[in-house]
Design a protein around this motif. Structure first.
Motif, PDB file in Angstrom:
ATOM      1  N   ALA A   1       4.294   8.226  -6.371  1.00 30.67           N
ATOM      2  CA  ALA A   1       5.705   8.661  -7.402  1.00 30.67           C
ATOM      3  C   ALA A   1       6.807   8.153  -6.283  1.00 30.67           C
ATOM      4  CB  ALA A   1       5.361  10.391  -6.759  1.00 30.67           C
ATOM      5  N   SER A   2       7.318   8.541  -4.799  1.00 33.08           N
ATOM      6  CA  SER A   2       8.227   8.193  -3.955  1.00 33.08           C
ATOM      7  C   SER A   2       8.894   5.841  -3.630  1.00 33.08           C
ATOM      8  CB  SER A   2       7.713   8.421  -2.610  1.00 33.08           C
ATOM      9  OG  SER A   2       7.177   7.937  -1.661  1.00 33.08           O
ATOM     10  N   THR A   3       7.575   5.527  -4.443  1.00 28.30           N
ATOM     11  CA  THR A   3       7.947   4.193  -4.131  1.00 28.30           C
ATOM     12  C   THR A   3       9.265   3.881  -5.231  1.00 28.30           C
ATOM     13  OG1 THR A   3       4.899   3.796  -4.851  1.00 28.30           O
ATOM     14  CG2 THR A   3       6.821   1.933  -4.724  1.00 28.30           C
ATOM     15  N   SER A   4       9.786   3.025  -4.319  1.00 30.67           N
ATOM     16  CA  SER A   4      11.548   2.992  -4.659  1.00 30.67           C
ATOM     17  C   SER A   4      10.747   2.009  -5.724  1.00 30.67           C
ATOM     18  CB  SER A   4      12.207   1.975  -3.742  1.00 30.67           C
ATOM     19  OG  SER A   4      13.031   0.840  -4.432  1.00 30.67           O
TER      20      SER A   4
ATOM     21  N   LYS B   1       5.524   5.027   4.393  1.00 29.54           N
ATOM     22  CA  LYS B   1       4.747   5.957   5.487  1.00 29.54           C
ATOM     23  C   LYS B   1       5.979   7.518   4.797  1.00 29.54           C
ATOM     24  CE  LYS B   1       9.227   4.690   8.761  1.00 29.54           C
ATOM     25  NZ  LYS B   1       9.467   4.548  10.164  1.00 29.54           N
ATOM     26  N   GLN B   2       6.507   7.478   4.824  1.00 33.56           N
ATOM     27  CA  GLN B   2       7.492   8.444   3.945  1.00 33.56           C
ATOM     28  C   GLN B   2       8.404   8.244   3.120  1.00 33.56           C
ATOM     29  OE1 GLN B   2       9.223  10.230   7.405  1.00 33.56           O
ATOM     30  NE2 GLN B   2       7.356  12.068   7.428  1.00 33.56           N
ATOM     31  N   GLY B   3       8.034   8.737   1.454  1.00 35.40           N
ATOM     32  CA  GLY B   3       9.805   8.358   0.911  1.00 35.40           C
ATOM     33  C   GLY B   3       9.480   6.951   0.471  1.00 35.40           C
ATOM     34  N   ALA B   4      10.152   6.627   0.157  1.00 36.44           N
ATOM     35  CA  ALA B   4      10.365   5.152   0.010  1.00 36.44           C
ATOM     36  C   ALA B   4      10.460   4.213   1.458  1.00 36.44           C
ATOM     37  CB  ALA B   4      11.325   4.859  -0.905  1.00 36.44           C
TER      38      ALA B   4
ATOM     39  N   GLN C   1      -6.619   7.899  -3.946  1.00 41.48           N
ATOM     40  CA  GLN C   1      -6.399   8.756  -5.014  1.00 41.48           C
ATOM     41  C   GLN C   1      -4.785   9.462  -5.342  1.00 41.48           C
ATOM     42  OE1 GLN C   1      -7.912  12.152  -3.298  1.00 41.48           O
ATOM     43  NE2 GLN C   1      -7.606  13.784  -4.156  1.00 41.48           N
ATOM     44  N   GLN C   2      -4.021   8.928  -4.361  1.00 41.95           N
ATOM     45  CA  GLN C   2      -2.527   8.743  -4.549  1.00 41.95           C
ATOM     46  C   GLN C   2      -1.428   7.831  -5.358  1.00 41.95           C
ATOM     47  OE1 GLN C   2      -3.926   8.341  -1.640  1.00 41.95           O
ATOM     48  NE2 GLN C   2      -3.731  10.796  -1.154  1.00 41.95           N
ATOM     49  N   THR C   3      -2.440   6.801  -6.154  1.00 41.49           N
ATOM     50  CA  THR C   3      -2.057   5.927  -7.442  1.00 41.49           C
ATOM     51  C   THR C   3      -1.021   6.625  -8.263  1.00 41.49           C
ATOM     52  OG1 THR C   3      -3.056   4.362  -6.820  1.00 41.49           O
ATOM     53  CG2 THR C   3      -2.330   4.205  -8.286  1.00 41.49           C
TER      54      THR C   3
ATOM     55  N   ALA D   1       1.082  -1.127   0.289  1.00 41.12           N
ATOM     56  CA  ALA D   1       0.096   0.189  -0.194  1.00 41.12           C
ATOM     57  C   ALA D   1       0.983   1.009   0.198  1.00 41.12           C
ATOM     58  CB  ALA D   1      -0.922   0.089   1.396  1.00 41.12           C
ATOM     59  N   GLY D   2       0.524   2.227  -0.675  1.00 39.81           N
ATOM     60  CA  GLY D   2       1.242   3.400  -0.674  1.00 39.81           C
ATOM     61  C   GLY D   2       0.954   4.509   0.716  1.00 39.81           C
TER      62      GLY D   2
END
Length: 722
Positions: A366-369, A337-340, A392-394, A309-310
């Motif tokens: 957007a921040s997924t490694s 949680k934060q960043g990647a 919404q953040q996908t 999950a993002g």
């Protein structure tokens, strides 16, 4: 009437001028020869050269011969006769066999026009004699019979249809849609009584297809009662014929449907047959519909689900709760949680290899490694099932690298969100993913759900995927998928392009519960259906052997199908596939399946008596075992044709009205011939058939030219000409 025409890719004046020039050139060539030749030989050589050159010139301008024929075909009627067992039910003073014969006598047996006829039950077959209907079909598929008639109308001038049936269809698609596609009126003679007789029946038994020994499974049983008030009915649940639980219900005249839930704890692994049955009551119409059965495959192991999950969300919480209810599953959460970074360390390659199902909820963002995405993609490349739920953040640009595993391709996306309802069509309810109670009421249950959120994301469905639900904003349907699924090349996936699914639980199920209304939990049921469908490991087997149905009616042909693959899952066509059928009153019976290309095999077995059966199948290549499969099925005794004991007059009137036909009873069936006579569509059809023959592309024209040149050369050599 027939006509012919010859067309070329130039003006005829120009072609004739060239041909005359060729003839003149040939005549000039042989006007004086060395040595001199006789006049007869000169004329022969001139003709041969003229023909050879003219044929080549003619071919260069692509001549095409066109044939046009016009015929008048007299109108015909298509006759569809219900051959199912429900046509033998006698209730409310209606003898259905006699009504059927009366309808035939007043319609087709005195018809002054041509017709083609077919009988239908679970299949449709053409008949030459109207008296060949014997009412032995174990189920009724009206839609398939109408599709058969539509195909026949492509070859014949069928301008109307007559259907004689009780309308009690219980398998296949809704016949209304198939009837509307015919393009001509459907006249219907309804057989039977439109009022319900006094009866009690088991309408359905719904449970999981798969289960484990350490998990208790709910078994939903639906009982229907008509005409009883104050009596008690005992419902018994049996496992492989052994009673394991029972419930007693108090029948009331004001209530017809009685939903029951049994808790089933498997006692042994293997394929188990669960049967819910009602102890017969006095004066009921028939006891043949007092039971229903289902097969369930019990195994020992738990299944492992990896959820990515993002960000934390209510959908994750409610999904976790729904999965926890499935006690044979082990869910591992990986939430960013934060960043990647993740709240828990991301899984290693070794851990991911143990995943049997991968779930995305609002992932990736957007921040997924990219490294994590690469590891997940590597596992999906191995054919592991995939469940995607949007948010919404996908980040759809990053999700695009997973398109090979999704039911859709991404066209564009914006994070602007809006509320939308799911729009579920009746034909989608045949998919196991959308089944709630297993009745026609499922359509209303889905379409009454509260709206969920969706972003302005536009996708294109893949050809092999199925759209199970579309989008509806307010009351306006939009042709964009909300729920879709794909089962292709040994890979399964389900995608939900909306989010806020928890609203189905809180604003739908929970709100109804608070008001004292008994409503099904759509969210948990749908998630459970999706998990079981995705995790069914049939697609990973090299050898898959099964029956086309779990329950067959008496006298019905039992069909076996098989698929055989090598280790790379490439189809094998030259395997030997055998099955052994065990059970019933018969001795062990062996059957060899026939190859039908692309790794597919099939066989039909007739003459299997009523009873419960098991089968063991195996596939061999050069005497080496490729794989084995086993299963169970039943013949007779399921009472499917006796669950709907009244004529479905509403359905029959709807089909007739929507197609421009008319509904009759056996008493008024005599009006059919007069109504058909005055129907403006039932007329002769003038058919013009046009065919073209490309002369320039035919080998004989070039062959004739070469032959003329060859003969000319031969005669010149004989004459000693240079």
């Amino acid at each position: 009437m027939h006509s012919y025409s010859l067309g070329v890719a130039a003006s005829w004046f120009f072609i004739i001028a060239l041909v005359l020039s060729a003839i003149a050139f040939a005549a000039w060539s042989y006007f004086r020869t060395v040595p001199p030749i006789s006049p007869a030989r000169r004329i022969t050589l001139t003709i041969l050269r003229s023909l050879a050159v003219s044929l080549l010139l003619f071919a260069l301008f692509e001549p095409v011969l066109t044939f046009v024929s016009t015929t008048s075909d007299a109108p015909e009627a298509g006759i569809l006769l219900d051959n199912s067992q429900s046509m033998t039910i006698d209730a409310g003073g209606h003898n259905r066999r006699e009504e059927f014969r009366e309808a035939l006598q007043k319609t087709i047996k005195v018809a002054p026009f041509a017709w083609i006829a077919a009988k239908f039950d679970d299949r449709t077959s053409a008949i030459s004699s109207l008296d060949s209907v014997n009412f032995t079909g174990g189920s009724t598929d009206m839609g398939k019979s109408l599709e058969w008639l539509r195909k026949e109308s492509g070859e014949k001038n069928i301008r109307a249809a007559l259907m004689i049936t009780d309308g009690a269809f219980n398998t296949g698609n809704n016949p209304i849609y198939a009837a509307e596609e015919l393009g001509f009126p459907v006249y219907i003679v309804g057989i039977g009584d439109s009022t319900e007789p006094k009866d009690i029946s088991v309408q359905s038994l719904i449970t999981n297809e798969f289960g484990s020994l350490d998990a208790e499974l709910p078994v939903n049983v639906s009982v229907k009662s008509i005409g009883y008030d104050g009596e008690e009915a005992k419902v018994i649940l049996a496992d492989n014929g052994t009673p394991i639980s029972e419930q007693t219900i108090k029948l009331r005249s004001s209530q017809q449907s009685y939903p029951l839930v049994f808790a089933y704890k498997p006692a042994a692994e293997g394929i188990r047959k669960l049967t819910a049955s009602i102890v017969p009551l006095h004066n009921e119409l028939t006891a043949k519909n007092n039971s229903a059965s289902a097969y369930i495959r019990i195994s020992k192991q738990k299944r492992s689900i990896f959820l990515f999950a993002g960000a934390p969300s209510p959908d994750i919480t409610f999904f976790h709760a729904a999965v926890t209810e499935e006690k044979n599953t082990n869910l591992q959460l990986f939430v960013q949680k934060q960043g990647a970074e993740f709240y828990a360390p991301p899984p290693t390659s070794q851990q991911l290899a143990e995943a049997e199902l991968i779930v995305f909820i609002g992932f990736p963002i957007a921040s997924t490694s990219q490294a994590v995405l690469n590891e997940i993609k590597k596992e999906l490349d191995h054919g592991k099932p995939f469940l995607f739920i949007a948010s919404q953040q996908t980040d759809y640009s990053k999700l695009k690298q997973f398109e090979a595993f999704l039911p859709f391709t991404i066209l564009s996306s914006r994070q602007q969100e809006y509320l939308a309802f799911v729009d579920v069509k009746q034909q989608s309810l045949g998919n196991v993913l959308m089944k709630i109670n297993g009745t026609e009421a499922d359509n209303d249950i889905w379409n009454q759900l509260p709206p969920i959120y969706r972003t302005e994301t536009f996708v294109k469905m893949k050809p092999e995927a199925e759209m199970l639900a579309s989008v509806k904003v307010n009351s306006m349907p939009i042709a964009e998928p909300m729920i879709c699924a794909r089962d292709f090349q040994q890979s399964k996936s389900v995608a939900i392009l909306g989010y806020g699914l928890y609203r189905w639980k809180l604003m739908g199920f929970a709100a109804d519960q608070a008001k004292g209304r008994a409503m099904p939990d759509v969210f948990s049921t749908f998630i459970g259906n999706a998990l079981r469908w995705l995790q069914a490991d049939e697609n990973r087997k090299q050898v898959r052997i099964k029956t086309t149905k779990k329950f067959y009616g008496a006298n019905e042909v039992v069909e076996f199908t098989a698929e055989v693959y090598d280790r790379s899952l490439s189809p094998i066509d030259n395997a030997e596939v055998r099955i052994a059928i065990i059970g019933g009153k018969q001795q062990k019976r062996e059957v060899l399946l026939q190859s039908y290309s692309n790794g597919r095999y099939a066989a039909q077995v007739e003459g299997i008596s009523e009873g419960d059966y098991s089968f063991n199948g195996a596939a061999f290549l050069n005497k080496a075992l490729l794989g084995a499969e086993n299963g169970r099925f039943s013949v007779g005794g399921d009472g499917l044709e006796y669950q709907n004991t009244r004529m479905n007059v509403e359905l029959l009137r709807t089909i007739a009205a929507r197609t421009g036909g008319k509904f009759y009873t056996p008493e008024t069936a005599g009006e059919f011939l007069n109504d058909l006579k005055h129907n403006p569509l039932f007329v002769e059809q003038v058919i013009t058939r046009r065919s073209e023959l490309a002369l320039w592309n035919m080998p004989w024209m070039l062959g004739a030219s070469l032959l003329c040149f060859a003969l000319e050369w031969f005669l010149r050599k004989r004459a000693g000409m240079v």
